[in-house]
Motif scaffolding. Structure first.
Motif, mmCIF file in Angstrom:
data_model
loop_
_atom_site.group_PDB
_atom_site.id
_atom_site.type_symbol
_atom_site.label_atom_id
_atom_site.label_comp_id
_atom_site.label_asym_id
_atom_site.label_seq_id
_atom_site.Cartn_x
_atom_site.Cartn_y
_atom_site.Cartn_z
ATOM 1 N N ALA A 9 33.038 38.067 41.953
ATOM 2 C CA ALA A 9 32.457 37.827 43.275
ATOM 3 C C ALA A 9 33.295 38.480 44.376
ATOM 4 O O ALA A 9 32.772 39.038 45.338
ATOM 5 C CB ALA A 9 32.348 36.320 43.523
ATOM 6 N N TYR A 10 34.623 38.445 44.187
ATOM 7 C CA TYR A 10 35.517 39.028 45.191
ATOM 8 C C TYR A 10 35.342 40.543 45.259
ATOM 9 O O TYR A 10 35.220 41.124 46.341
ATOM 10 C CB TYR A 10 36.966 38.687 44.841
ATOM 11 N N PHE A 11 35.340 41.204 44.103
ATOM 12 C CA PHE A 11 35.205 42.665 44.081
ATOM 13 C C PHE A 11 33.872 43.101 44.678
ATOM 14 O O PHE A 11 33.796 44.100 45.392
ATOM 15 C CB PHE A 11 35.342 43.184 42.652
ATOM 16 N N ARG A 12 32.828 42.336 44.368
ATOM 17 C CA ARG A 12 31.518 42.697 44.915
ATOM 18 C C ARG A 12 31.518 42.567 46.439
ATOM 19 O O ARG A 12 30.928 43.381 47.148
ATOM 20 C CB ARG A 12 30.435 41.811 44.302
ATOM 21 N N ALA A 13 32.173 41.520 46.925
ATOM 22 C CA ALA A 13 32.211 41.302 48.378
ATOM 23 C C ALA A 13 33.006 42.392 49.085
ATOM 24 O O ALA A 13 32.692 42.772 50.220
ATOM 25 C CB ALA A 13 32.821 39.931 48.680
ATOM 26 N N GLN A 14 34.047 42.928 48.409
ATOM 27 C CA GLN A 14 34.883 43.954 49.023
ATOM 28 C C GLN A 14 34.239 45.340 48.997
ATOM 29 O O GLN A 14 34.671 46.239 49.719
ATOM 30 C CB GLN A 14 36.236 44.025 48.287
ATOM 31 N N GLU A 66 24.012 26.421 53.376
ATOM 32 C CA GLU A 66 25.115 25.476 53.250
ATOM 33 C C GLU A 66 26.265 26.049 52.432
ATOM 34 O O GLU A 66 27.425 25.667 52.642
ATOM 35 C CB GLU A 66 24.632 24.159 52.625
ATOM 36 N N VAL A 67 25.966 26.972 51.529
ATOM 37 C CA VAL A 67 27.024 27.624 50.755
ATOM 38 C C VAL A 67 27.637 28.770 51.556
ATOM 39 O O VAL A 67 28.846 28.985 51.537
ATOM 40 C CB VAL A 67 26.493 28.139 49.403
ATOM 41 N N GLN A 68 26.806 29.501 52.272
ATOM 42 C CA GLN A 68 27.300 30.596 53.113
ATOM 43 C C GLN A 68 28.256 30.082 54.184
ATOM 44 O O GLN A 68 29.158 30.801 54.614
ATOM 45 C CB GLN A 68 26.137 31.329 53.767
ATOM 46 N N ASN A 69 28.059 28.840 54.616
ATOM 47 C CA ASN A 69 28.912 28.269 55.658
ATOM 48 C C ASN A 69 30.301 27.881 55.144
ATOM 49 O O ASN A 69 31.189 27.576 55.942
ATOM 50 C CB ASN A 69 28.240 27.028 56.265
ATOM 51 N N LEU A 70 30.483 27.899 53.827
ATOM 52 C CA LEU A 70 31.805 27.608 53.277
ATOM 53 C C LEU A 70 32.752 28.765 53.564
ATOM 54 O O LEU A 70 32.332 29.907 53.708
ATOM 55 C CB LEU A 70 31.714 27.393 51.762
ATOM 56 N N SER A 71 34.027 28.468 53.613
ATOM 57 C CA SER A 71 35.023 29.534 53.753
ATOM 58 C C SER A 71 35.013 30.394 52.499
ATOM 59 O O SER A 71 34.478 29.997 51.459
ATOM 60 C CB SER A 71 36.417 28.941 53.961
ATOM 61 N N SER A 72 35.635 31.565 52.571
ATOM 62 C CA SER A 72 35.697 32.448 51.414
ATOM 63 C C SER A 72 36.386 31.770 50.238
ATOM 64 O O SER A 72 35.945 31.878 49.089
ATOM 65 C CB SER A 72 36.436 33.740 51.779
ATOM 66 N N ALA A 73 37.464 31.060 50.523
ATOM 67 C CA ALA A 73 38.200 30.365 49.462
ATOM 68 C C ALA A 73 37.342 29.277 48.824
ATOM 69 O O ALA A 73 37.340 29.108 47.594
ATOM 70 C CB ALA A 73 39.482 29.761 50.017
ATOM 71 N N PHE A 78 33.649 27.030 44.696
ATOM 72 C CA PHE A 78 32.271 26.662 44.370
ATOM 73 C C PHE A 78 31.841 27.377 43.088
ATOM 74 O O PHE A 78 31.297 26.764 42.163
ATOM 75 C CB PHE A 78 31.361 27.036 45.542
ATOM 76 N N ALA A 79 32.086 28.686 43.026
ATOM 77 C CA ALA A 79 31.729 29.475 41.840
ATOM 78 C C ALA A 79 32.492 28.985 40.611
ATOM 79 O O ALA A 79 31.933 28.905 39.508
ATOM 80 C CB ALA A 79 32.019 30.950 42.086
ATOM 81 N N THR A 80 33.753 28.646 40.778
ATOM 82 C CA THR A 80 34.562 28.141 39.673
ATOM 83 C C THR A 80 33.959 26.867 39.103
ATOM 84 O O THR A 80 33.842 26.697 37.880
ATOM 85 C CB THR A 80 35.999 27.859 40.151
ATOM 86 N N ILE A 81 33.576 25.945 39.974
ATOM 87 C CA ILE A 81 33.007 24.669 39.533
ATOM 88 C C ILE A 81 31.706 24.893 38.780
ATOM 89 O O ILE A 81 31.500 24.339 37.686
ATOM 90 C CB ILE A 81 32.769 23.742 40.740
ATOM 91 N N ILE A 82 30.814 25.709 39.339
ATOM 92 C CA ILE A 82 29.516 25.948 38.707
ATOM 93 C C ILE A 82 29.691 26.574 37.333
ATOM 94 O O ILE A 82 29.090 26.133 36.341
ATOM 95 C CB ILE A 82 28.632 26.855 39.585
ATOM 96 N N HIS A 83 30.517 27.611 37.246
ATOM 97 C CA HIS A 83 30.725 28.281 35.967
ATOM 98 C C HIS A 83 31.341 27.336 34.936
ATOM 99 O O HIS A 83 30.908 27.307 33.769
ATOM 100 C CB HIS A 83 31.620 29.511 36.143
#
Length: 243
Positions: A9-14, A66-73, A78-83
């Motif tokens: 997710a980080y690489f895609r965002a960068q 509501e997810v977009q409003n979360l900070s990057s961290a 969030f992704a860690t929990i879901i996976h």
């Protein structure tokens, strides 16, 4: 456990110029670090399919306000929990969302979930997000008619809010690490439940300060946590999954 999804997710965002090469390297790393060494090609392919499926869910949920409003961290957490949750249920227990129940959810949340996180991921900020992430996941799956038990699962999350946000305790983790090391030194077979119980009792008697501290922590946690969260057997799951 969730390092690869987060980095992806980080690489895609960068939008890095060498994104394709990085993603390929991450995929190879996940295979080496997560998949069991003796996994057959068919099992490995099935596992990769699950990872891709869950990643699709995460990417779609990331578009929700509501997810977009979360900070990057927090988005990474969030992704860690879901996976972690989805892969434990689908790959670990062999259950598709249509088969998820309150019982199976409780078994993975108050057990292997915490132990499968990397040390750097075991922070209050992640655990505070667990109820939100679970609710978002169940709502998403229900909207796609994939989760018949969505109402029951969401109600369970509401009822277990405090337990979910406080389910990791460093004191217990440190105790398990010390106990594991002591058992290894003495050659205790951790598959022998009676031997493990006997050794643990002897260990606590020989370390009264640790025993008192553990009792206090146990007493506090069992006010809101299922007792089986404290079982030594839960540590073995992490070691098998992280080969």
């Amino acid at each position: 456990m969730a390092v690869v999804p987060v980095l992806t997710a980080y690489f895609r965002a960068q939008a890095l110029p060498n994104e394709a090469a990085l993603l390929q390297a991450l995929k190879a790393a996940r295979t080496a670090l997560v998949a069991p060494h003796e996994t057959t090609d068919q099992e490995q392919a099935a596992y990769e399919t699950v990872v891709a499926q869950v990643d699709t869910w995460v990417q779609t949920m990331m578009q929700q306000p509501e997810v977009q409003n979360l900070s990057s961290a927090d988005q990474q957490r969030f992704a860690t929990i879901i996976h972690t949750v989805a892969e434990l249920l689908i790959t670990g227990k062999g259950l598709q969302p249509s088969e998820w129940t309150v019982t199976t959810l409780s078994e993975i949340m108050f057990g292997p979930f915490t132990h499968l996180l990397d040390d750097s991921e075991r922070v209050p900020e992640l655990f505070h997000l667990v109820p939100f992430a679970l609710t978002a996941l169940f709502t998403y799956l229900a909207d796609h008619r994939l989760l018949p038990a969505a109402t029951e699962l969401q109600a369970w999350v509401r009822n277990q809010h405090t337990a979910l946000t406080t389910m990791y305790d460093p004191k217990l983790e440190h105790f398990f690490e010390e106990l594991t090391a002591a058992m290894q030194q003495q050659g205790i077979d951790t598959r022998d439940r009676q031997a493990v119980d006997a050794f643990t009792q002897d260990y606590l008697r020989a370390h009264p300060t640790t025993s008192r501290a553990l009792f206090m922590t146990d007493h506090q946690l069992t006010q809101s946590h299922p007792a089986k969260q404290l079982k030594f057997s839960q540590k073995k799951r992490r070691k098998r999954r992280r080969k």
